[in-house]
Design an enzyme around this catalytic site. Structure first.
Site, PDB file in Angstrom:
ATOM      1  N   CYS A  40       0.818  -1.229   0.000  1.00  0.00           N
ATOM      2  CA  CYS A  40       0.000   0.000   0.000  1.00  0.00           C
ATOM      3  C   CYS A  40       0.843   1.267   0.000  1.00  0.00           C
ATOM      4  O   CYS A  40       0.320   2.353  -0.246  1.00  0.00           O
ATOM      5  CB  CYS A  40      -0.936   0.002   1.198  1.00  0.00           C
ATOM      6  SG  CYS A  40      -1.835  -1.537   1.372  1.00  0.00           S
ATOM      7  N   HIS A  48      -3.301   6.726   3.184  1.00  0.00           N
ATOM      8  CA  HIS A  48      -3.740   5.427   2.672  1.00  0.00           C
ATOM      9  C   HIS A  48      -5.085   5.090   3.303  1.00  0.00           C
ATOM     10  O   HIS A  48      -5.257   5.198   4.521  1.00  0.00           O
ATOM     11  CB  HIS A  48      -2.689   4.366   3.025  1.00  0.00           C
ATOM     12  CG  HIS A  48      -3.137   2.970   2.739  1.00  0.00           C
ATOM     13  ND1 HIS A  48      -3.814   2.635   1.576  1.00  0.00           N
ATOM     14  CD2 HIS A  48      -3.027   1.811   3.460  1.00  0.00           C
ATOM     15  CE1 HIS A  48      -4.089   1.340   1.610  1.00  0.00           C
ATOM     16  NE2 HIS A  48      -3.635   0.822   2.733  1.00  0.00           N
ATOM     17  N   ASN A  78     -10.108  -0.608   1.002  1.00  0.00           N
ATOM     18  CA  ASN A  78      -8.655  -0.507   0.876  1.00  0.00           C
ATOM     19  C   ASN A  78      -8.240  -1.049  -0.492  1.00  0.00           C
ATOM     20  O   ASN A  78      -8.354  -2.248  -0.745  1.00  0.00           O
ATOM     21  CB  ASN A  78      -8.017  -1.312   2.012  1.00  0.00           C
ATOM     22  CG  ASN A  78      -6.502  -1.316   1.972  1.00  0.00           C
ATOM     23  OD1 ASN A  78      -5.893  -0.926   0.981  1.00  0.00           O
ATOM     24  ND2 ASN A  78      -5.884  -1.770   3.046  1.00  0.00           N
TER      25      ASN A  78
HETATM   26  N1  ACO Z   1     -17.517  -8.871  11.438  1.00  0.00           N
HETATM   27  C1  ACO Z   1     -17.839  -9.120  12.708  1.00  0.00           C
HETATM   28  N2  ACO Z   1     -16.953  -9.442  13.654  1.00  0.00           N
HETATM   29  C2  ACO Z   1     -15.661  -9.521  13.268  1.00  0.00           C
HETATM   30  C3  ACO Z   1     -15.244  -9.281  11.951  1.00  0.00           C
HETATM   31  C4  ACO Z   1     -16.240  -8.956  11.016  1.00  0.00           C
HETATM   32  N3  ACO Z   1     -15.974  -8.698   9.728  1.00  0.00           N
HETATM   33  N4  ACO Z   1     -13.914  -9.419  11.878  1.00  0.00           N
HETATM   34  C5  ACO Z   1     -13.501  -9.739  13.107  1.00  0.00           C
HETATM   35  N5  ACO Z   1     -14.561  -9.797  13.943  1.00  0.00           N
HETATM   36  C6  ACO Z   1     -14.574 -10.112  15.386  1.00  0.00           C
HETATM   37  C7  ACO Z   1     -13.331 -10.819  15.827  1.00  0.00           C
HETATM   38  O1  ACO Z   1     -13.445 -12.205  15.598  1.00  0.00           O
HETATM   39  C8  ACO Z   1     -13.312 -10.483  17.289  1.00  0.00           C
HETATM   40  O2  ACO Z   1     -14.184 -11.315  17.975  1.00  0.00           O
HETATM   41  P1  ACO Z   1     -13.806 -11.881  19.437  1.00  0.00           P
HETATM   42  O3  ACO Z   1     -13.706 -10.655  20.298  1.00  0.00           O
HETATM   43  O4  ACO Z   1     -14.969 -12.770  19.747  1.00  0.00           O
HETATM   44  O5  ACO Z   1     -12.508 -12.593  19.251  1.00  0.00           O
HETATM   45  C9  ACO Z   1     -13.891  -9.076  17.352  1.00  0.00           C
HETATM   46  O6  ACO Z   1     -14.606  -8.896  16.118  1.00  0.00           O
HETATM   47  C10 ACO Z   1     -12.843  -7.993  17.451  1.00  0.00           C
HETATM   48  O7  ACO Z   1     -11.854  -8.263  16.464  1.00  0.00           O
HETATM   49  P2  ACO Z   1     -10.575  -7.387  16.337  1.00  0.00           P
HETATM   50  O8  ACO Z   1      -9.646  -8.011  15.346  1.00  0.00           O
HETATM   51  O9  ACO Z   1     -10.049  -7.120  17.707  1.00  0.00           O
HETATM   52  O10 ACO Z   1     -11.199  -6.052  15.739  1.00  0.00           O
HETATM   53  P3  ACO Z   1     -10.485  -4.690  15.487  1.00  0.00           P
HETATM   54  O11 ACO Z   1     -11.196  -3.626  16.195  1.00  0.00           O
HETATM   55  O12 ACO Z   1      -8.995  -4.782  15.662  1.00  0.00           O
HETATM   56  O13 ACO Z   1     -10.776  -4.477  13.937  1.00  0.00           O
HETATM   57  C11 ACO Z   1      -9.669  -4.634  11.829  1.00  0.00           C
HETATM   58  C12 ACO Z   1     -10.277  -5.397  12.996  1.00  0.00           C
HETATM   59  C13 ACO Z   1     -10.752  -3.827  11.180  1.00  0.00           C
HETATM   60  C14 ACO Z   1      -9.094  -5.633  10.827  1.00  0.00           C
HETATM   61  C15 ACO Z   1      -8.560  -3.682  12.368  1.00  0.00           C
HETATM   62  O14 ACO Z   1      -7.691  -4.380  13.226  1.00  0.00           O
HETATM   63  C16 ACO Z   1      -7.758  -3.061  11.262  1.00  0.00           C
HETATM   64  O15 ACO Z   1      -8.257  -2.305  10.440  1.00  0.00           O
HETATM   65  N6  ACO Z   1      -6.428  -3.341  11.206  1.00  0.00           N
HETATM   66  C17 ACO Z   1      -5.581  -2.817  10.164  1.00  0.00           C
HETATM   67  C18 ACO Z   1      -5.773  -3.635   8.931  1.00  0.00           C
HETATM   68  C19 ACO Z   1      -5.141  -3.005   7.716  1.00  0.00           C
HETATM   69  O16 ACO Z   1      -5.054  -1.798   7.605  1.00  0.00           O
HETATM   70  N7  ACO Z   1      -4.739  -3.852   6.767  1.00  0.00           N
HETATM   71  C20 ACO Z   1      -4.262  -3.424   5.517  1.00  0.00           C
HETATM   72  C21 ACO Z   1      -2.849  -2.992   5.549  1.00  0.00           C
HETATM   73  S1  ACO Z   1      -2.362  -2.311   4.056  1.00  0.00           S
HETATM   74  C22 ACO Z   1      -1.695  -3.458   2.999  1.00  0.00           C
HETATM   75  O17 ACO Z   1      -0.506  -3.529   2.822  1.00  0.00           O
HETATM   76  C23 ACO Z   1      -2.582  -4.367   2.229  1.00  0.00           C
END
Ligand code: ACO
Length: 309
Positions: A110, A236, A266
């Site tokens: 990214c 980004h 994204n």
């Molecule tokens: N819908 C519902 N629940 C979900 C989902 C979903 N789509 N995804 C995860 N959950 C659940 C999890 O299982 C977890 O449940 P649990 O508490 O029972 O274990 C709960 O929701 C919380 O999950 P977290 O992973 O702690 O949620 P978080 O608030 O961290 O959000 C997210 C997750 C959106 C992925 C966030 O961590 C994020 O955006 N991280 C950065 C990701 C990113 O930017 N990636 C791209 C990088 S760029 C590149 O190079 C491609």
């Protein structure tokens, strides 16, 4: 110095909304919007590829720039979704656009578009290229597991491109920062012989905020500008909460931020140029680009919009 003189975008027409995802995944529109800010993404159709999207965006950028295509001496295609392993996807784009120039793919996930912009700036400002075309293009829908709710909700497809030409002093790219911490490679990857992306979302989140805050600050220091002077911040588009945290730490007002994550999700290397093209900066605006991605890589650039000529 060198500056962006034209931009183009290409988006597939297919839309995948949060409601659509609710039908096949254990997720909800509310969860996705609250945790990420994403409402829908564009998804490549059977005839859309990284090359076709990059070609369309590149052609639009060249037309928008008014630059004679025979003066484009370099094409950089930033992508993590090349159409095949060998040769680089950039060579097909070069041929499609009828360019006669060096062409290669750039792999910085990214951060790729800003990496490419900084590379192009180095060549254009030193006379190594008369003009350059930098494209970010992705078909990420090919590499997310349709059954994985933690990644499928995030990614979308698209492309955007910019033409770079020499600029007057004080215009164009005033300062930049490129970085990488390869020790964090495993937190976001498509491992060898695997098809789909795996991600430690929380760790990516934490590191993205830290890296982007530092990188944006370093780029502004090198450009000799302060956060309060930035007219347009183009981060980004990975997660609105990541963007909010970076703006708060860097000291940029939310009203200055380009945001299109709700519509496209994204789109990796395409995300920053897509948001930049849609924001349409005015000549003289001070623009801050800032991205992070798998690697982990990060990249920032401070741009005084316009060539000053
Ligand atoms: N819908 C519902 N629940 C979900 C989902 C979903 N789509 N995804 C995860 N959950 C659940 C999890 O299982 C977890 O449940 P649990 O508490 O029972 O274990 C709960 O929701 C919380 O999950 P977290 O992973 O702690 O949620 P978080 O608030 O961290 O959000 C997210 C997750 C959106 C992925 C966030 O961590 C994020 O955006 N991280 C950065 C990701 C990113 O930017 N990636 C791209 C990088 S760029 C590149 O190079 C491609």
């Amino acid at each position: 110095m060198s500056a962006i003189v034209g931009m183009g975008t290409a988006l597939p027409t297919g839309r995948l909304t949060n409601k659509d995802l609710e039908a096949t995944l254990d997720t909800t529109d509310e969860w996705i919007v609250e945790r990420t800010g994403i409402r829908e993404r564009r998804i490549a159709g059977p005839h859309d590829t990284t090359v076709s999207l990059a070609t369309a965006a590149g052609a639009e950028a060249i037309a928008d720039s008014g630059v004679d295509p025979t003066t484009i001496d370099l094409l950089i295609l930033a992508t993590l979704t090349p159409v095949q392993q060998l040769p680089a996807s950039a060579v097909y784009v070069q041929d499609n656009l009828g360019l006669q120039c060096g062409a290669f793919d750039l792999g910085a996930a990214c951060s790729g578009f800003v990496y490419g912009l900084v590379m192009a700036n180095g060549l254009v400002e030193t006379g190594g290229a008369r003009a350059a075309l930098v494209i970010g293009a992705e078909v990420l829908s090919d590499c997310v597991d349709p059954a994985d709710r933690s990644t499928r909700i995030l990614f979308g497809d698209g492309a955007a491109a910019a033409v770079i030409v020499p600029s007057a002093p004080g215009h164009g790219i005033l300062g930049s920062d490129l970085g990488c911490d390869g020790s964090a490679a495993a937190i976001l990857e498509i491992a060898r012989d695997e098809k789909y992306v795996t991600m430690d979302g929380k760790e990516v989140f934490r590191r993205a905020v830290r890296a982007c805050t530092q990188s944006a600050t370093d780029a502004m220091d090198r450009a000799g500008v302060r956060a309060g002077e930035i007219d347009l911040f183009v981060p980004h588009q990975a997660n609105t909460r990541i963007i909010d945290a970076i703006m708060e730490r860097v000291g940029i007002d939310a009203s200055k931020c380009a945001m299109n994550i709700a519509d496209y999700g994204n789109t990796s290397a395409a995300s920053i140029p897509l948001a930049l093209a849609e924001a349409k900066p005015n000549d003289g605006d001070l623009v801050l680009l800032c991205g992070f991605g798998a690697g982990m890589t990060w990249a920032s650039a401070v741009v005084r919009w316009g060539t000053g000529q």
